[in-house]
Design a protein around this motif. Structure first.
Motif, PDB file in Angstrom:
ATOM      1  N   ARG A 175     -13.880  38.985 -23.038  1.00 14.68           N
ATOM      2  CA  ARG A 175     -13.359  37.995 -23.995  1.00 14.68           C
ATOM      3  C   ARG A 175     -14.207  37.982 -25.269  1.00 14.68           C
ATOM      4  O   ARG A 175     -13.675  37.966 -26.390  1.00 14.68           O
TER       5      ARG A 175
ATOM      6  N   ASP B 297     -10.439  33.546 -16.619  1.00 16.75           N
ATOM      7  CA  ASP B 297     -10.112  33.411 -18.038  1.00 16.75           C
ATOM      8  C   ASP B 297     -10.308  31.978 -18.534  1.00 16.75           C
ATOM      9  O   ASP B 297     -10.583  31.752 -19.720  1.00 16.75           O
TER      10      ASP B 297
ATOM     11  N   ALA C 162     -12.643  31.294 -21.740  1.00 26.94           N
ATOM     12  CA  ALA C 162     -12.135  30.589 -22.909  1.00 26.94           C
ATOM     13  C   ALA C 162     -13.094  29.483 -23.342  1.00 26.94           C
ATOM     14  O   ALA C 162     -13.313  29.261 -24.542  1.00 26.94           O
TER      15      ALA C 162
ATOM     16  N   TYR D 275     -15.144  29.382 -26.937  1.00 24.36           N
ATOM     17  CA  TYR D 275     -15.148  28.243 -27.856  1.00 24.36           C
ATOM     18  C   TYR D 275     -16.569  27.834 -28.217  1.00 24.36           C
ATOM     19  O   TYR D 275     -16.894  27.644 -29.401  1.00 24.36           O
TER      20      TYR D 275
END
Length: 251
Positions: free
Chosen positions: A26, A220, A224, A228
């Motif tokens: 990610r 995930d 995430a 952030y």
């Protein structure tokens, strides 16, 4: 003190599999040059790097024992030489998490957990600090656990170490904030990954039934939250413990 807005190099420990691998992918997708750090499982680490590069990202694998002071110092020097100064640190590496009767837990059992969740984070933070100071800021995210709120007697040594880890987050956030460095914890619930391959379907179903969102988490979801916290959008967020558990530990 200068400030750099580019993502820069991100060190993700325990990144050859599980949550670490998903977080690494990610962050690479978000533009970070990712150091995929592993202690064992070189082939798996190379596979993560290969996936990242195939998707157009930048990554290299680095072998290191992140509980060893000399190894951590060498790791950060190597990452800096190959990927550039470290702007982001994700402390994710973990060891065995045995279940034990509290009456049988030894001091060595406690030390084994503290090595991963107090010693290793401290060594890593201290090693990346010069790079972050040079950049005029940085991001540190520790992967904690909601186990500190679940009061599981058979996980007492692990729980104590995880509670200490979050205390470090708060202390570091206050100490490093004036230098533009944010420090936060992401605390997942039960997020099934490779290490849970043997979990019984009925156990997963029973856990999900206790979660307000009625499911177990996905890696995930954790990635995430990390993405952030290391982004410009979270520049004013520090010292926080973000639970990613579907509301499982709500009062």
């Amino acid at each position: 003190m200068r400030h750099v807005d580019t993502p820069g190099a991100a060190v993700v420990t325990g990144a050859s599999r599980g949550l670490g691998a998903v977080i690494a992918r990610r962050l690479a997708a978000d533009g970070h040059s990712v150091a995929v750090v592993y202690r064992s499982g070189a082939e798996a680490a190379r596979a993560v790097v290969k996936e990242i590069r195939a998707a157009g990202g930048a990554a290299r694998e680095f072998a290191a024992d992140v509980t060893d002071e000399t190894a951590v110092t060498g790791l950060v020097a190597d990452v800096t030489a190959r990927l550039g100064p470290v702007a982001t640190l994700v402390v994710n590496a973990t060891g065995p998490q045995p279940t034990q009767d509290p009456a049988a837990v030894t001091w060595q059992d406690h030390l084994a957990q503290l090595a991963f969740f107090v010693k290793s984070p401290t060594l890593l933070m201290q090693a990346v600090l010069p790079s972050m100071r040079e950049r005029g800021g940085g991001r540190i995210v520790q992967i904690g656990s909601d186990v500190t709120e679940r009061v599981l007697p058979e996980m007492s040594a692990y729980t104590a170490a995880k509670a200490a880890q979050h205390s470090l987050t708060e202390c570091w956030a206050r100490a490093l904030g004036p230098e533009g460095i944010t420090v936060n914890t992401v605390a997942p619930g039960w997020i099934p990954v490779e290490r849970h391959a043997g979990a019984a379907p009925e156990a997963l179903a029973a856990y999900a039934a206790e979660v307000p969102l009625r499911r177990t988490g996905d890696p995930d979801d954790v990635a995430a939250a990390v993405a952030y916290l290391v982004s410009p959008e979270a520049a004013f967020v520090t010292g926080e413990r973000v639970r990613v558990n579907g509301g499982h530990t709500l009062g």
